[in-house]
Design a protein around this motif. Structure first.
Motif, short mmCIF file in Angstrom:
data_model
loop_
_atom_site.label_atom_id
_atom_site.label_comp_id
_atom_site.label_asym_id
_atom_site.label_seq_id
_atom_site.Cartn_x
_atom_site.Cartn_y
_atom_site.Cartn_z
N ALA A 350 -4.45 0.60 71.00
CA ALA A 350 -5.59 0.44 70.09
C ALA A 350 -5.81 1.70 69.27
N ARG A 351 -4.87 2.65 69.39
CA ARG A 351 -4.95 3.86 68.56
C ARG A 351 -3.62 4.04 67.86
N GLY A 352 -3.66 4.38 66.61
CA GLY A 352 -2.43 4.64 65.87
C GLY A 352 -2.03 3.48 64.99
N LYS A 353 -1.44 3.83 63.86
CA LYS A 353 -1.03 2.82 62.88
C LYS A 353 0.06 1.90 63.42
N GLY A 354 0.15 0.73 62.81
CA GLY A 354 1.27 -0.16 63.11
C GLY A 354 1.07 -0.97 64.38
N ASN A 355 -0.07 -0.80 65.04
CA ASN A 355 -0.31 -1.57 66.26
C ASN A 355 -1.07 -2.85 65.90
N LEU A 356 -0.32 -3.93 65.77
CA LEU A 356 -0.90 -5.22 65.39
C LEU A 356 -0.95 -6.15 66.60
N LEU A 357 -1.87 -7.09 66.56
CA LEU A 357 -1.92 -8.12 67.61
C LEU A 357 -0.93 -9.23 67.24
#
Lengths: 409, 409
Positions: A350-357
């Motif tokens: 849930a932290r940092g770019k590029g983390n999609l569901l």
């Protein structure tokens, strides 16, 4: 998921991967073998080809059961290689790897290494192999490795295994609730038939026995913390603490398939008997955010946006958060959730770019508020699966109620 | 033992050791921290000085409880190092190690690395550190490392922990015996109250629940194998097998302290109700050798001599052994025992020169005979401690009887 490994290897410019160690309690080897009962193995995958599993003779049957092409480590005549290397075990092991790699046509390119191993021998052998095969670049990926990227999304069979762990988890939670409710209250604490106080240690022993009886593992322990300790997210609970009515109990349980397999992660907060106003208010604030986040979950949404929304909502309620004060130890002090699978914490974050569901991810949603000085804390956590069709599925349903009624006195 | 580490480092020409990873389920870190509840740490020991333990802020209290000098990993400003390394995590981690080592005055010499870690990042970081500090030689020992040599002999407190695991083990074994004896026999098999057959799976579930209830771990499972499977040393037993009277049952249990601590290792062979002549003969042969070896144990004896004597005695009885035929799968097919401690198998070994039963070692003695085609196998195993005064102590006494009487029909 597993079927993405070749394209992920291509994107990372990897020509091969080498995984070492036990197939148990070793996430990457468990992943690629499906959790074989092998105490030691090697696995080599050339990009575009099936992985080959190398076994010790006594574990031949276990290796065969994986369905992978297998080879016997004994066929590489280690003793001969050792003699020819003047007793240098690292050299002999590196030469054996060279034989194995050459047979699979891996003579150059980039090869990533994996597996939970002893640092010393691993370093020595890999250094020897790098010198023996300079045309291969040995790659130890930091952070989001190719296999962690593959593991980020689950296929139907993995989701089903986690669903089953969820069922076992709520079964245990339900037994704990019933066990607590079988006890009577006296002078504001739960007591046993002989009027001696029930302790958190008693509850934890029960949980351990039920978990074992249900055939699963509890490798990281369980959080069952009351009052002040409920207000400290990493406190697992003091075994000598008594079960006081009206105090918040944070019950966080993260079971795992035997042998180091898939996890389930789950938290409820209970007040025994009744909830005083302050405890009820804290719960209501967390439940409001929990419902908001759960209700707004959408496939392909950026996970960090949920963390931002959680902080915003808690701040609107007047709580400090790590967004308003990164060093706060009160209020909202952690992350809204994390990917879950063979590791308790894995991708996405849930932290940092590029983390999609992305469709296929399994994540926890776990808002919480902590006030150790006020003797309370609340966390509510469910684990959800973003299905291929984009639907959001809670993998195991269980009521979120705060108050656990105690009828006996 | 621990107090030997400095002299062992000197003998191996090591100036420092670096241990990484969790303090749980990580034998070397468990050893040096006494089993702290830390999910991640670093430990650096300079020869002649006390080890320093580096912790993450949330685990400050756990680190302090070890009694070691501690330092906070946050004080090394990883984010700054990461920025200055253009986001290269391996470089930043290596730079942090360099700071930590320099502070302790470790700027040159040989440094051995330890810890159960992920192969990839470990290799990358150690390679970066080696380049960053070329005056230090990073050593990854193969085989008998300095810490494995230290762990070979146990001090009084370690022996006491293993004694306690022995007590828990025989408690579980005794419960299993009683549980079997509570059942009645019908048509030559044990059945439950409803006349349905009892299975090995039922027994294993009971064992798991008892083990959990006693607060210890059973990470490697348990061997409870009957008939043909009793004749295969590595078979753990088929959960669907029934409990036939008069068949050998090999029951090998190796419990561990929670969190990956000290083990106890123990085997009995039982025949339910009665022992047919062939089973009794096989047992008598093993018991004769067991008694001979146990009776002849002496401090400082070479462990491999016991393996030779075991083979000689079994051969005199007419059994094949791996001494008479290295590839035999019948008769005596394994080693007379092994060192035991934080690892199920550690030093000393019953194979190879230099393995003595030094005062302080804890070893198993476990002769066995295996005839899978005849549907039987027998192993008897106790764990012994060679005390400082040279006395041999069985760490947990339990009867060796073959026949477990079944009175109900």
């Amino acid at each position: 998921m597993k079927s993405d490994i070749d394209s992920l290897m291509q994107a990372a410019n990897l020509d091969a991967i080498l995984v070492s160690g036990s197939a148990q309690h070793n996430p990457t080897m468990f992943y690629l073998t499906g959790g074989a009962h092998m105490t030691h193995g090697e696995l080599i995958k050339k990009r575009g080809e099936e992985a080959v599993l190398y076994y010790s003779p006594m574990e031949r049957d276990e290796a065969a059961r994986t369905g992978l092409p297998t080879r016997n480590l004994m066929d590489y005549n280690y003793q001969e290689l050792l003699k020819e290397s003047d007793g240098n075990a690292a050299q002999a092991t590196a030469k054996r790897y060279k034989q194995m790699l050459s047979e699979l046509g891996i003579e150059s390119g980039r090869m990533a290494v994996y597996g939970k191993v002893e640092a010393g021998p691993s370093y020595t052998v890999l250094t020897a192999l790098q010198q023996l095969m300079p045309e291969i670049e040995i790659v130890g990926e930091m952070g989001r490795s190719v296999l962690l990227q593959a593991m980020e999304t689950k296929d139907a069979s993995e989701a089903e295994r986690m669903r089953r762990m969820g069922q076992i988890t709520v079964e245990v939670v339900d037994r704990v609730a019933s066990f607590l409710q079988e006890h009577k209250a006296k002078d504001g604490i739960l007591v046993k038939a002989d009027d001696q106080p029930l302790t958190i240690g008693d509850i934890k022993k029960k949980i351990s026995a039920w978990v074992a009886g249900l055939g699963v593992e509890n490798p990281h322990g369980v959080i069952f913390a009351i009052g002040h300790d409920a207000g400290v997210p990493h406190s697992t609970g003091n075994p000598e603490d008594l079960l006081q009515l009206g105090k918040t109990i944070v019950f966080d349980i993260f079971l795992q398939e035997p042998g180091g397999g898939y996890h389930y992660d789950f938290t409820r907060t209970w007040c025994l008997g009744h909830a005083p106003e302050a405890e009820q208010k804290l719960y209501d604030d967390v439940k409001f955010v929990f419902d908001d986040i759960m209700g707004g979950l959408e496939a392909n949404a950026p996970f960090p946006l949920l963390q931002k929304r959680t902080c915003d909502l808690f701040e609107e309620q007047g709580h400090p958060t790590i967004q308003s004060d990164p060093r706060t130890q009160e209020g909202y002090v952690h992350s809204i959730g994390h990917g879950l699978g063979l590791n308790v914490h894995e991708q996405p974050s849930a932290r940092g770019k590029g983390n999609l569901l992305k469709p296929g991810v399994v994540v926890t949603i776990e808002p919480g508020l902590y006030y150790p000085e006020k003797g309370m804390g609340v966390r509510i956590e469910d684990t959800v699966y973003v299905r291929e069709d984009g639907e959001i599925e809670v993998l195991a349903e269980y009521p979120h109620d705060l108050v656990l009624p105690i009828s006996k006195t």
